[in-house]
Enzyme design. Structure first.
Site, mmCIF file in Angstrom:
data_model
loop_
_atom_site.group_PDB
_atom_site.id
_atom_site.type_symbol
_atom_site.label_atom_id
_atom_site.label_comp_id
_atom_site.label_asym_id
_atom_site.label_seq_id
_atom_site.Cartn_x
_atom_site.Cartn_y
_atom_site.Cartn_z
ATOM 1 N N CYS A 154 0.708 -1.058 -0.281
ATOM 2 C CA CYS A 154 0.239 0.205 -0.008
ATOM 3 C C CYS A 154 0.919 1.121 0.235
ATOM 4 O O CYS A 154 0.540 1.689 0.748
ATOM 5 C CB CYS A 154 -1.308 0.345 1.247
ATOM 6 S SG CYS A 154 -1.673 -1.933 2.043
ATOM 7 N N GLN A 155 1.774 1.503 -0.339
ATOM 8 C CA GLN A 155 2.515 2.579 -1.071
ATOM 9 C C GLN A 155 1.613 3.815 -1.464
ATOM 10 O O GLN A 155 0.596 3.820 -2.222
ATOM 11 C CB GLN A 155 4.202 2.185 -1.985
ATOM 12 C CG GLN A 155 3.063 2.429 -2.902
ATOM 13 C CD GLN A 155 4.226 1.488 -4.148
ATOM 14 O OE1 GLN A 155 4.395 0.269 -4.963
ATOM 15 N NE2 GLN A 155 5.327 2.192 -4.711
#
Length: 434
Positions: free
Chosen positions: A143-144
């Site tokens: 989940c960058q």
């Protein structure tokens, strides 16, 4: 009549315990009491979509879904194996898995020595030898931040993110179906522009996106209040010929008691294992908190000292000094069992959950062992997709592939040589990297 406590009803529909209690007090739903616990009968809640789905569940029927042939798959960002194990139990045959973290790769190898694990950055892998040979691709991309995504929309805006690497793998492999999962907040990130970019990218890859859903793990035999966004896309040449059906929920909500003791999901009580400990000062504070309680149950002077600056902040802060309850699902596990803002104290003892207890909350079988430092183990478990949730989605995907097989019959490819080419190329790049 099947009974559900106020707190577990709140967890099921995603509201607060206080709201469920108010509904009972105001007679919004008929209130019942069983063994001193306030709650409701499910049959009297059938107007609630989640309850209606449970009352009309086809869980047992879907449990018996079996593949019409061997369906092959590739998984990216495999981590400690929650998604991979669930998909494998459903009937998928992994021909290749990729993961960058060394300890997670060792976990995968230890538990499934027959799986082909590439321990490397996904950016270094050329998937083209597998083109048109693999049925399914999956992965929970990290989940960058997509801070720049969504300005133009489409494939170019995802470059540089790990979602782009998953999209690139789809483009190179051309599977019949692919799936990715992430946190539910992805849909609202950057005012929805990130998610719009992802959807545009999927369309540009010539895939039809099934209407995405946020699945609540507690509806799929997982004793944990965890939610995951599931994206499933079917290749355009097949999309109009078949329809994906989301999995039916289990017939009831499981609690932490069913994770820690013999139950419908485990044949024995949880085995002993290693675990971190609280420092004495923190332990003395948490001793004062009852099951299901938090900082609000502490004497004011103790709470003020323990919470420090957080005492003055707004919000509920209910994760602080939080002790789990045996009679409710666990709160969502994090990568560390004793972070101050997301405390997960054992319900009966004043300590964090052990590694094995953590794993059970995520519905990993006891025989699935984790490698690395104790911190590595908690991280692998905390980051995982719950196995039973993945298994339920996997069964629905197998049903989809069976439908595809009926309308577009195909054979299973032997991917051994293609996988060898990929692995050899990765090794050669590693050898020549200074």
């Amino acid at each position: 009549m099947q009974f559900i406590s106020e707190n577990n009803f709140a967890a099921l529909i995603g509201t607060s315990n206080a709201t469920a209690q108010k509904w009972a007090e105001k007679g919004v739903f008929p209130s019942q009491t069983q063994n001193g616990v306030k709650g409701f009968y499910l049959e009297e809640l059938d107007s609630v979509p989640e309850v209606n789905a449970m009352l009309n569940s086809r869980w047992n029927e879907e449990w018996n879904i079996i593949p019409l042939r061997k369906y092959t798959s590739v998984e990216l960002f495999a981590g400690g194996g929650g998604l991979a194990l669930g998909m494998s139990l459903a009937g998928f045959n992994h021909v290749l898995l990729n993961e960058f973290d060394k300890a997670a790769c060792e976990t995968l190898r230890q538990n499934r020595p027959d799986w082909n694990i590439i321990e490397d950055d996904v950016r270094n892998i050329d998937f083209t030898p597998l083109r048109n040979k693999v049925d399914f691709l999956s992965g929970g991309f990290p989940c960058q931040a997509f801070s720049y995504a969504g300005k133009q929309g489409g494939f170019n805006d995802t470059r540089g993110t790990l979602f782009f690497e998953l999209a690139r793998a789809v483009k190179e492999i051309n599977p019949k179906v692919f799936m990715c999962e992430n946190v539910k907040g992805l849909t609202s990130h950057d005012n929805g522009r990130t998610f719009s970019t992802i959807k545009n990218t999927i369309a540009e890859l010539n895939y039809t996106l099934v209407e995405p859903r946020v699945l609540k793990a507690i509806m799929y035999q997982v004793p944990q209040k965890r939610e995951r966004l599931i994206l499933i896309a079917i290749r355009n040449d097949l999309a109009e010929k078949v329809q994906f059906h989301w999995p039916s929920p289990y017939s009831r909500v499981l609690t932490l008691r069913e994770a820690l003791y013999k139950s419908v999901i485990f044949d024995t009580d949880v085995p002993n294992s290693e675990g971190v400990k609280y420092p004495p000062k923190k332990k003395n504070v948490l001793k004062l908190v009852p099951q299901g309680g938090n900082w609000r149950n502490l004497p004011e002077d103790v709470a003020k000292e323990y919470m420090g600056g957080s005492w003055l902040l707004g919000g509920g802060k209910t994760g602080m000094a939080r002790r789990l309850s045996l009679d409710e699902p666990s709160l969502t596990l994090t990568c560390s069992p004793c972070q101050k803002q997301t405390e997960r104290c054992h319900p009966l003892e004043t300590r964090p959950l052990t590694v094995r207890e953590y794993a059970r909350v995520q519905t990993f079988p006891d025989k699935w062992l984790f490698t690395g430092t104790i911190s590595d183990k908690y991280k692998q478990i905390g980051n995982a997709v719950p196995v039973n949730l993945a298994w339920a989605v996997g069964r629905s995907l197998i049903r989809l592939f069976n439908d595809i097989q009926e309308v577009e019959p195909s054979t299973t490819y032997n991917c051994s040589e293609a996988v060898k080419q990929i692995c050899d190329k990765v090794r050669s790049l590693t050898v020549h990297t200074p």
